[in-house]
Design a protein around this motif. Structure first.
Motif: not given
Length: 274
Positions: A220-227, A15-19
């Motif tokens: 948040v995803a666009a800011l590069g956060v993973r979770r 889950l931490h690999a992308s998105g």
């Protein structure tokens, strides 16, 4: 079919690999089971939510109680569980290593170690000691032969030392010490979030959203956060509903039950767990 501990840990790492994914925080087995039905991919414990459920303040429960709680949540769900393991239940590295080894034994897929001391006069461990504590946690995980994910937390913004440069320096040091994921609870602005993400890249970042926010998951995803985790927010929301209804009863009114979940729905939810 229930997944093995190894399968849960592998799924959690993936889950931490992308998105970007939401990691909600149940406070007991029932709330964990319900969150699983909503399609979340993983869960995280909340030290505050659990403490309140047993009439304690946050960060006041003994290690044994936390370990039992971790086992209960791991057993309650097929989802990977990330442990809010507070400050690692050890001031010195050896103490942290011992506690982390015990936590890994509960079956959690990840665990976080904070750098807060609980001492208002010196709220954060000196960075040199904090790094040694993180290295000790890494060694304990590696010695277990498991694949538990280690989260390094810089508590600056929730411990009364809201200095972004210091938080970033700490996170970078924890990443170098073996933390797999980094977390600075309390940062809120886009600028703060972007700075943390950039500082520890390519390692993933956890963002706490524990109150109303204008940010969406897509933002948040666009800011590069993973979770994204929510800490004690779900527990506080439940307490808010309970306190409202109870206060109405104390005032002689019975109008506080609006929005209550039907008993039949709850019974159906937990029927196969009897």
């Amino acid at each position: 079919m229930p997944r093995t501990i190894a399968e849960k840990r592998a799924a959690f790492r993936a889950l931490h690999a992308s998105g970007c994914f939401v990691l909600p925080n149940p406070w007991d087995a029932g709330s964990a089971r319900y969150l699983q039905t909503l399609g979340f991919k993983a869960l995280a414990t909340t030290s505050s939510g659990f403490a309140w459920s047993v009439a304690h303040a946050d960060n006041t429960l003994p290690r044994e109680a936390i370990l039992a709680h971790l086992r209960a949540l791991v057993e309650a769900t097929d989802l990977p569980v990330n442990a809010d393991f507070e400050s690692g239940f050890g001031d010195d590295p050896d103490g942290v290593a011992e506690s982390v080894g015990l936590a890994v034994g509960t079956g959690v897929a990840g665990l976080s170690i904070e750098d807060s001391t609980g001492n208002a006069a010196a709220p954060l461990f000196p960075i040199e000691l904090a790094v040694e504590r993180m290295k000790a946690a890494r060694r304990a995980i590696d010695a277990s032969g498991g694949d538990t994910l280690l989260v390094g937390r810089a508590e600056n913004f929730v411990a009364g030392v809201p200095v972004l440069d210091d938080a970033i320096a700490r996170l970078k040091a924890y990443a170098a010490a073996g933390a797999d994921c980094l977390y600075a609870p309390g940062i809120q602005t886009r600028e703060q979030i972007e700075a943390v993400v950039a500082a520890v890249a390519p390692k993933p970042v956890n963002l706490l959203i524990g109150s109303t926010s204008t940010l969406t998951l897509q933002d948040v995803a666009a800011l590069g956060v993973r979770r994204i985790s929510v800490g004690g927010a779900l527990a506080r929301t439940a307490w808010g509903g309970f306190m409202h209804a109870a206060q109405a009863l104390a005032d002689g009114r019975f109008d506080g039950f609006t929005g209550a979940a039907p008993g039949s729905q709850l019974n159906e939810l937990f029927r196969d767990h009897a």
